[in-house]
Write a protein that holds these residues in place. Sequence first.
Motif, PDB file in Angstrom:
ATOM      1  N   PRO A  33      32.722  57.549  44.285  1.00  0.00           N
ATOM      2  CA  PRO A  33      31.295  57.070  44.953  1.00  0.00           C
ATOM      3  C   PRO A  33      31.844  55.932  45.706  1.00  0.00           C
ATOM      4  O   PRO A  33      32.795  55.275  45.504  1.00  0.00           O
ATOM      5  N   LEU A  75      18.969  48.373  43.972  1.00  0.00           N
ATOM      6  CA  LEU A  75      20.136  48.012  43.369  1.00  0.00           C
ATOM      7  C   LEU A  75      21.059  48.272  44.303  1.00  0.00           C
ATOM      8  O   LEU A  75      22.182  47.484  44.624  1.00  0.00           O
ATOM      9  N   TYR A  79      24.630  45.754  46.380  1.00  0.00           N
ATOM     10  CA  TYR A  79      26.255  45.951  46.921  1.00  0.00           C
ATOM     11  C   TYR A  79      26.407  46.277  48.176  1.00  0.00           C
ATOM     12  O   TYR A  79      27.332  45.729  48.745  1.00  0.00           O
ATOM     13  N   ILE A 124      27.744  43.660  38.637  1.00  0.00           N
ATOM     14  CA  ILE A 124      26.360  44.373  38.180  1.00  0.00           C
ATOM     15  C   ILE A 124      26.611  45.139  36.791  1.00  0.00           C
ATOM     16  O   ILE A 124      25.982  45.049  35.971  1.00  0.00           O
ATOM     17  N   LEU A 125      27.908  45.732  36.858  1.00  0.00           N
ATOM     18  CA  LEU A 125      28.146  46.642  35.531  1.00  0.00           C
ATOM     19  C   LEU A 125      28.799  45.672  34.472  1.00  0.00           C
ATOM     20  O   LEU A 125      28.822  46.115  33.497  1.00  0.00           O
ATOM     21  N   THR A 127      31.756  45.067  34.175  1.00  0.00           N
ATOM     22  CA  THR A 127      32.918  45.626  33.584  1.00  0.00           C
ATOM     23  C   THR A 127      33.994  45.485  34.467  1.00  0.00           C
ATOM     24  O   THR A 127      33.676  45.630  36.011  1.00  0.00           O
ATOM     25  N   ALA A 129      36.372  48.064  34.338  1.00  0.00           N
ATOM     26  CA  ALA A 129      36.616  49.391  34.440  1.00  0.00           C
ATOM     27  C   ALA A 129      37.036  50.144  35.694  1.00  0.00           C
ATOM     28  O   ALA A 129      37.953  51.041  35.875  1.00  0.00           O
ATOM     29  N   ILE A 130      36.182  49.535  36.611  1.00  0.00           N
ATOM     30  CA  ILE A 130      36.282  50.333  38.071  1.00  0.00           C
ATOM     31  C   ILE A 130      37.017  49.786  38.817  1.00  0.00           C
ATOM     32  O   ILE A 130      37.296  50.078  39.929  1.00  0.00           O
ATOM     33  N   TYR A 133      39.272  51.963  41.096  1.00  0.00           N
ATOM     34  CA  TYR A 133      38.978  52.411  42.174  1.00  0.00           C
ATOM     35  C   TYR A 133      39.622  51.700  43.408  1.00  0.00           C
ATOM     36  O   TYR A 133      39.565  52.399  44.704  1.00  0.00           O
TER      37      TYR A 133
ATOM     38  N   ILE B 100      33.716  57.234  34.752  1.00  0.00           N
ATOM     39  CA  ILE B 100      32.834  57.761  35.425  1.00  0.00           C
ATOM     40  C   ILE B 100      31.774  56.676  35.558  1.00  0.00           C
ATOM     41  O   ILE B 100      31.384  55.810  34.435  1.00  0.00           O
ATOM     42  N   VAL B 101      31.257  56.360  36.838  1.00  0.00           N
ATOM     43  CA  VAL B 101      30.169  55.236  36.850  1.00  0.00           C
ATOM     44  C   VAL B 101      29.076  55.888  37.204  1.00  0.00           C
ATOM     45  O   VAL B 101      28.784  56.644  38.319  1.00  0.00           O
ATOM     46  N   CYS B 102      27.887  55.249  36.557  1.00  0.00           N
ATOM     47  CA  CYS B 102      26.621  55.568  36.957  1.00  0.00           C
ATOM     48  C   CYS B 102      25.845  54.213  37.345  1.00  0.00           C
ATOM     49  O   CYS B 102      25.226  53.634  36.686  1.00  0.00           O
ATOM     50  N   LEU B 103      26.216  53.839  38.462  1.00  0.00           N
ATOM     51  CA  LEU B 103      25.664  52.402  39.091  1.00  0.00           C
ATOM     52  C   LEU B 103      24.258  52.131  38.903  1.00  0.00           C
ATOM     53  O   LEU B 103      23.875  51.088  38.277  1.00  0.00           O
ATOM     54  N   VAL B 108      28.878  53.074  32.355  1.00  0.00           N
ATOM     55  CA  VAL B 108      30.363  53.447  32.696  1.00  0.00           C
ATOM     56  C   VAL B 108      30.899  54.210  31.576  1.00  0.00           C
ATOM     57  O   VAL B 108      30.888  53.715  30.538  1.00  0.00           O
TER      58      VAL B 108
END
Lengths: 166, 122
Positions: A33, A75, A79, A124-125, A127, A129-130, A133, B100-103, B108
């Motif tokens: 994404p 939301l 970003y 926002i998350l 985390t 973890a992303i 990306y 896998i991200v669901c923003l 997550v």
Amino acid sequence: MQSRKISQIGVLTALAMVLSYVESLFPAFIAVPGIKIGLANIAVIFALYRLGFREALGISVVRVVLSSLLFGSVLSLSYSIAGALISLVVMYLLKRIRLFGIVAVSVAGGVSHNLGQIGMACLILQTGAIVYYVPVLILSGVASGVVIGLVSSTVLSRLGEEDADE
Amino acid sequence: MKSDKKTRLRDIILIASLAVLGLVLLVVMRPSSESGSTAVVQVDGVVIARYPLSEDGIHVLNGGLNTIEIKDGKVRMMEAHCPNHECVHQGWISRGHQSIVCLPNKLVVTIEGDNSVVDFTL
């Protein structure tokens, strides 16, 4: 002269909206994404070179707010705006030092846009973890930046006129 | 448009170095080759569930907003209530560092290996 500038800002904002919409029609065909061509950036780069930083900023902010409300969500606004602002500031500074051409400015804008977005997504998350990306986002920013930069450079030279002096 | 040779050269150097940076990071941060053992689900930064990848199953999460499926040591977002379904389009993941991200739903899914949570070194 003033009214001419206002109408140019209006036309470019409309153009940026249309380009956002055209881009939103493409389905999420890529597995990661956030990868986009950033067509609307053509209008922003044009404004940055032809009108100036404040005008480009206005166009960019109005474009992001309107297209998030129309095609996205509140939301996605957060970003998108992070990416748009960081990208515009980076492009402005890089343009201002007068060492680079439009394609490099556009590439730096594309990469910083993606990094700004993922930074905001991390906030926002809540985390980290992303962060994995990030490499893909840098590469996609380079690729889309080259395309957008070449298009913008062609458009700017076809509509030959004075550069904005800032 | 000024596009003298020096500007063009600097452009190419800047673009190439960003591309190289991206490629280097891609190699450094690539998903670990070993398969993970656990799917970890976080919402708003808080771990809400862990599922062993060895057990097939379908789990409804996040108050019904997201549904994940675990099958054959892999996990995917099966259903999600969000505008673009980008999380669903991401498909299956099974290796460490993949996520896998669901923003929109602030959710997550990450994969943990047997060893540790953060196991990449720069």
